[in-house]
Design an enzyme around this catalytic site. Structure first.
Site, short mmCIF file in Angstrom:
data_model
loop_
_atom_site.label_atom_id
_atom_site.label_comp_id
_atom_site.label_asym_id
_atom_site.label_seq_id
_atom_site.Cartn_x
_atom_site.Cartn_y
_atom_site.Cartn_z
N LYS A 1 0.44 0.73 -3.10
CA LYS A 1 -0.55 -0.11 -4.04
C LYS A 1 -0.23 -1.31 -4.67
O LYS A 1 1.14 -1.52 -4.64
CB LYS A 1 -0.27 0.96 -5.50
CG LYS A 1 0.96 1.27 -5.64
CD LYS A 1 0.63 2.52 -7.11
CE LYS A 1 1.04 4.02 -6.78
NZ LYS A 1 -0.04 4.62 -7.03
N LYS B 1 3.28 0.49 -12.54
CA LYS B 1 2.71 1.46 -11.99
C LYS B 1 4.41 1.64 -10.86
O LYS B 1 4.07 3.10 -10.42
CB LYS B 1 2.28 0.82 -10.57
CG LYS B 1 0.57 0.65 -10.35
CD LYS B 1 -0.25 0.29 -9.13
CE LYS B 1 -1.54 0.06 -9.77
NZ LYS B 1 -2.00 1.36 -9.40
N THR C 1 -7.26 6.10 -7.30
CA THR C 1 -8.22 6.21 -6.15
C THR C 1 -7.11 6.55 -4.76
O THR C 1 -7.32 7.40 -4.54
CB THR C 1 -8.90 5.23 -5.71
OG1 THR C 1 -8.36 4.38 -5.32
CG2 THR C 1 -10.19 5.41 -6.98
N LYS D 1 -7.22 9.98 -2.17
CA LYS D 1 -6.63 9.96 -0.46
C LYS D 1 -6.25 10.57 -0.24
O LYS D 1 -5.82 11.21 1.37
CB LYS D 1 -6.64 8.33 -0.12
CG LYS D 1 -7.95 7.48 -0.99
CD LYS D 1 -7.30 6.32 -0.53
CE LYS D 1 -8.32 5.23 -1.66
NZ LYS D 1 -7.43 3.92 -1.47
C1 LIG Z 1 -6.99 3.25 -2.60
C2 LIG Z 1 -6.30 1.07 -2.99
C3 LIG Z 1 -5.40 1.15 -3.28
C4 LIG Z 1 -5.84 1.55 -5.17
O1 LIG Z 1 -4.70 2.27 -5.12
P1 LIG Z 1 -3.69 3.45 -6.42
O2 LIG Z 1 -2.72 4.22 -5.90
O3 LIG Z 1 -4.54 3.72 -6.88
O4 LIG Z 1 -3.63 1.69 -7.16
C5 LIG Z 1 -5.20 -0.23 -3.99
N1 LIG Z 1 -5.28 -0.56 -2.25
C6 LIG Z 1 -5.91 -0.17 -1.26
C7 LIG Z 1 -5.51 -1.21 -0.24
C8 LIG Z 1 -6.07 1.00 -1.42
O5 LIG Z 1 -6.66 1.44 -0.39
#
Ligand SMILES: *Cc1c(COP(=O)(O)O)cnc(C)c1O
Length: 587
Positions: A321, A327, A429, A433
């Protein structure tokens, strides 16, 4: 979809060129084309550059003019039904200048009276907020807006005057509230509060997870919620199952389709039918094999890219992330150092082999984020080259994290790290995933983690850490040094950093990190959650050692991920905000 590009109205100035000044002759062309040359990266940090305001204005104005142009082509100058037939969903405050720009177009170009223009504007705009962090909230200096967009500044002042008149009619004499709600922040420098402009100009305001939407109403936008409760709602984020399962994980997708058919690809709630197979030994064997194949692909890729070898039985523990203090990549590193310390003390009974992968980009000017990346790399260097550690523990920083990198990482992940300070992650998000691809989550009660845990059940989620309420309550008496003193494991971890074990030839480089971890003002409260995090990681190890249990939990996580499809999210936006009639798609 419209992609806009700025170009010069005149290629270059022949007179300047003839006079011998090449640079000056192309200056106008360069100035124009610079506007859409590079896009500012999405990050939880606002940096207030004039070029960004120019980009925001160009893109929103072009889109509004395009829509209005189409409308006039069909309806002439009759705007009666415009609001019923059009909606502009403001994706964060970045396009919120559209509120004033639509007013300008309707009043100055199409000759509507203010009242009619305002009715149309405030019935077509809807705003989605994406963060509660104050440092990310866009505020433009009034002087800058005046200089670049003088007419827009006049319109914002007029919107504000009329809005504040409404507020004071509702709360007579409450001057503090009026100052708090003003679109203009007063002070040494005056600023336009873009989030407030978006709220005043919109009929709908939403957050992106239940907790986030609740905190908007109780905190950041409390005054606006009290004034206009009907505007506020929640739309929990989602990710598309086409990219984030069907396309990126062929091994697992094939097994799912063979078991429950292919309807899940367009109706992700169907994944719940996998629950029936969570105790089927044959299905579990195949699930394990599919996860193992995806893991092997990731191992092969990292061997080629980074010349590093990961053990295929090790727990793949992943945090990818953007690098940001909220974070808490630092909390992850503290845990890795703790595991290293245990190995060095021979405290390795029933050891679970672990590969910790941390990846992500940092904003170029974000000093602490860059220094955290440096710490991860230095700790990795010590751990990965220590023969006592061997394959018990590996740490790797994955460079150049991107969407295409994530497509390769999430299928091969066992454990998803979602460890932000409670109340700071709007939704997340990445967490969705990973869940879709059968990873288990270790996480705080933050953002969509809360809803993930609700969907999958608390027994299938590794929860730790303070709640948002507890974080707020602890702020007044937070004493990280006392916490460190009372925890010998944490004391040894901090001591290893302090004594320069990871920076033998770079004295002092981690002092800023130590200072922030041990500061009573640390907003991220990393040290406060260390013990609880370590205990949750022990529960992870215990579960991972029981292959059958882990596989069951992995299946149940995937089976419970149906809610986190963008199809569900978009349906909610449509039913509750846009109110469009969906078009039937023929098979
Ligand atoms: C999904 C995604 C994010 C968001 O990640 P978080 O863990 O929700 O902050 C950021 N960058 C990329 C390349 C992603 O695929």
């Amino acid at each position: 979809m419209r992609l806009w590009k700025a170009s010069a109205t005149e290629e270059f100035d022949l007179q300047e060129f003839n006079a011998g000044d090449y640079a000056e002759s192309v200056a106008a062309k360069n100035t124009a084309e610079n506007i859409t040359m590079v896009l500012y990266p999405n990050d939880a940090n606002e940096n207030g550059k004039a070029l960004r305001l120019q980009q925001q204005y160009l893109l929103t104005s072009a889109s509004l003019q395009d829509v209005i142009g189409g409308w006039i082509g069909r309806h002439g100058n009759n705007f009666t039904n415009f609001a019923a037939k059009n909606c502009f969903q403001l994706n964060d405050t970045h396009p919120s200048i559209a509120v004033a720009e639509l007013m300008r177009l309707l009043i100055d170009i199409h000759n509507l009276p203010w009242e009619q223009a305002w009715t149309i504007t405030s019935q077509t705009m809807a705003y989605t907020n994406h963060t509660l962090l104050p440092e990310a909230l866009e505020r433009w200096p009034v002087t800058l807006v005046k200089q670049l967009l003088p007419r827009i500044m006049e319109i914002i002042f007029e919107i504000n005057a009329r809005f504040l008149a409404e507020v004071s009619a509702h709360y007579p004499g409450d001057m503090e509230r009026i100052a708090r709600m003003s679109l203009i922040e007063e002070g040494h420098t005056q600023y336009v509060r873009m989030a407030y402009l978006a709220i005043v100009g919109s009929y709908s305001v939403n957050g992106v997870a239940e907790l986030h939407s609740k905190l908007l109403q109780q905190g950041l936008f409390k005054d606006f919620y009290e004034f206009w409760p009907h505007k506020f709602n929640n739309k929990t984020n989602g990710v598309t199952p086409r990219r984030w399962l069907a396309a990126c994980n062929p091994e697992l997708s094939q097994l799912i389709t063979e078991t429950i058919g292919s309807a899940w690809i367009t109706d992700l709630s169907q994944l719940s039918r996998l629950k029936a197979y969570a105790d089927d030994p044959q299905f579990k064997q195949r699930w394990r094999e599919a996860k193992q194949q995806a893991k092997q692909k990731l191992i092969d890729l990292k061997r080629r890219e980074l010349n590093i070898e990961f053990d295929h039985d090790a727990l793949f523990d992943v945090q990818v992330k953007r690098i940001h203090e909220y974070k808490r990549q630092l909390l992850n590193v503290l845990h890795v150092i703790h595991l290293y310390d245990r190995i060095k003390r021979h405290d390795t009974q029933n050891w679970t082999k672990r590969c910790v992968l941390i990846g992500g980009k940092a904003a170029p000017g974000y000093f602490m984020a860059k220094r955290i990346i440096k710490l991860i790399n230095n700790v990795a260097n010590v751990i990965n080259n220590d023969p006592d550690v061997g394959n018990k523990l590996k740490l790797m920083f994955l460079p150049n994290y991107s969407v295409s990198a994530m497509e390769k990482i999430c299928p091969g992940t066992d454990l998803s790290e979602q460890i932000s300070t409670a109340g700071k992650e709007a939704s997340g998000t990445g967490n969705m995933k990973f869940m879709m691809n059968g990873a288990l989550t270790i996480g705080t009660l933050d953002g969509a983690n809360i809803e993930i845990r609700e969907e999958v059940g608390e027994e299938n989620f590794f929860l730790f850490g303070l709640t948002e309420d507890q974080v707020e309550a602890m702020k007044k008496h937070y004493d990280p040094k006392a916490i460190i003193e009372q925890d010998s494991d944490l004391q040894r971890v901090i001591n290893l950093i302090e004594c320069g074990h990871f920076n033998r030839f770079e004295p002092g480089i981690f002092d800023p990190i130590l200072a922030s971890l041990t500061s009573p003002q640390d907003p991220w409260m990393t040290v406060a959650d260390f013990r609880s995090y370590v205990e949750a990681q022990k529960r992870v190890e215990h579960a991972y050692q029981d292959k059958d249990l882990w596989t069951r939990m992995s299946i149940l996580n995937c089976a419970a991920s149906g809610k986190f499809s963008t199809d569900r999210t978009i349906t909610e936006y449509n039913n509750e905000i846009w109110r469009l009639t969906p078009i039937k798609i023929k098979d």
